[in-house]
Enzyme design. Structure first.
Site, PDB file in Angstrom:
ATOM      1  CB  ILE A 154      -1.163   0.087   1.193  1.00  0.00           C
ATOM      2  CG1 ILE A 154      -1.848  -1.227   1.271  1.00  0.00           C
ATOM      3  CG2 ILE A 154      -1.735   1.318   1.006  1.00  0.00           C
ATOM      4  CD1 ILE A 154      -2.652  -1.398   2.582  1.00  0.00           C
ATOM      5  CB  CYS A 155       0.851   4.374   0.021  1.00  0.00           C
ATOM      6  SG  CYS A 155       1.180   6.132  -0.329  1.00  0.00           S
TER       7      CYS A 155
END
Length: 378
Positions: A154-155
């Site tokens: 994530i990210c």
């Protein structure tokens, strides 16, 4: 000759304005009364039970306790968030929890927690974080499970995972990414209004500007990165505690949702200093990942070496990580192994909106069933 309709129009406008003011005032009273009746025990996040199963320095891996008595025969899933926020976002509350949805589907789910870096960690580099800490976490799970794992990045954590999937493809059965920057320049000529401010802002920094900003503190303070993100949406940041709360009109569920989000936002760890400088300089300023210049332990990260199936989930209204910064990953993956999902929402909405539970979580489960399942237990 005078216009006799003018006083009547004025009175209508005056009455409408007064009615709006009264309605806003009543909503504010209701919201204030609701806040008065909420205490800190009502605002809990990340409540799905888990147990720490591995630790390296301050970094831990936790396994979530199963919620399905009929697990599916898929590789374990390791979730890696970045350090510009907490992994608690994936388990904000029971009805808005990526983790719970994956557990209910029968998956074996683990999560990386980067801990709380102190000034003693200011010299930790991206190589230390990616090829050290994160790789150690993955190798532990590979050894424990007896085979390659499915990574859910994530990210910033997704960018880290992508680098490892390219340099150590044998560790990965699958790579799923969400709101993950790959091309840090994107397509600035076609950014919509409000999109890509962070990319353009950092592109105008010199290397010394970045280094001085971080060196002033040793690490990149979580409070400072929070202020940076707030500055990307100034009107919303200035009015959310006034107009935003007032619009909730005393709704208990909506107020608790709001407060849980604020609790997550306020809990930002510091980012190790050297790694933060490298993140801003090598990725945002120099775009080394797609230019074939970023290396780990002396080995250039070649994205074409990613061999496992890839799922790329991006948010169509993401003002922090523009779509044009995520989609270029498809240029490096064989078409038969690449899947993408465009979520109709923003950067955080990918995890906390009700719609996301059916689009993102179910999309990931469907992808796992299609690409990762060996066999289903009866």
């Amino acid at each position: 000759m005078s216009d006799t309709s003018q006083p009547e129009e004025f009175m209508q406008a005056y009455q409408y304005a007064m009615a709006q003011m009264m309605e806003a005032g009543i909503k504010s009273f209701r919201s204030s009364d609701m806040l008065r009746n909420i205490n800190k025990d009502d605002v809990q996040i990340a409540q799905t039970p888990s147990d720490v199963v591995f630790q390296v320095d301050k970094v831990t891996v936790s396994r979530y306790r199963p919620l399905n008595d009929n697990p599916i025969d898929a590789p374990p899933v390791l979730i890696s968030y970045g350090m510009f926020g907490r992994q608690t976002m994936i388990d904000l509350q029971e009805d808005r929890s990526l983790v719970r949805n994956l557990l209910m589907a029968g998956l074996d789910v683990y999560v990386v927690d980067w801990g709380n870096p102190t000034r003693a960690d200011q010299f930790i580099s991206l190589d230390d974080m990616i090829n050290g800490w994160l790789r150690d976490c993955i190798e532990f799970l590979v050894e424990k499970s007896g085979g390659p794992i499915t990574m859910f990045g994530i990210c910033e954590g997704g960018t880290f995972a992508t680098c490892l999937a390219a340099t150590h493809p044998e560790l990965f059965a699958g790579l799923a990414l969400t709101i993950t920057p790959i091309d840090f320049k994107g397509d600035p000529e076609n950014f919509w209004r409000g999109e890509g401010f962070l990319n353009q802002w950092l592109a105008n920094f010199s290397e010394d500007d970045v280094n001085n900003l971080v060196d002033t503190h040793g690490n990149m303070p979580g409070a400072l990165t929070g202020a940076m993100f707030s500055a990307l949406t100034p009107m919303n940041s200035m009015t959310k505690y006034s107009l935003g709360l007032q619009r909730l009109d005393g709704d208990a569920d909506a107020t608790l949702n709001f407060l849980r989000m604020e609790k997550w936002i306020a809990d930002r760890p510091d980012h190790p200093g050297v790694a933060a400088k490298e993140w801003f300089n090598k990725f945002y300023r120099e775009n080394q990942l797609v230019n074939g210049k970023f290396s780990l332990d002396g080995d250039v990260v070649d994205l074409q070496n990613i061999a496992c199936p890839v799922l790329n989930i991006y948010a169509l209204q993401d003002h922090i990580v523009p779509v044009s910064c995520t989609k270029p990953l498809s240029n490096y993956i064989k078409p038969k192994k690449y899947t993408e999902i465009g979520f109709p929402g923003g950067h955080v909405g990918v995890f906390v909106s009700r719609k996301a539970q059916g689009v993102v979580a179910q999309g990931f489960v469907d992808w796992v069933n299609k690409t990762q399942i060996k066999k289903k237990k009866k």
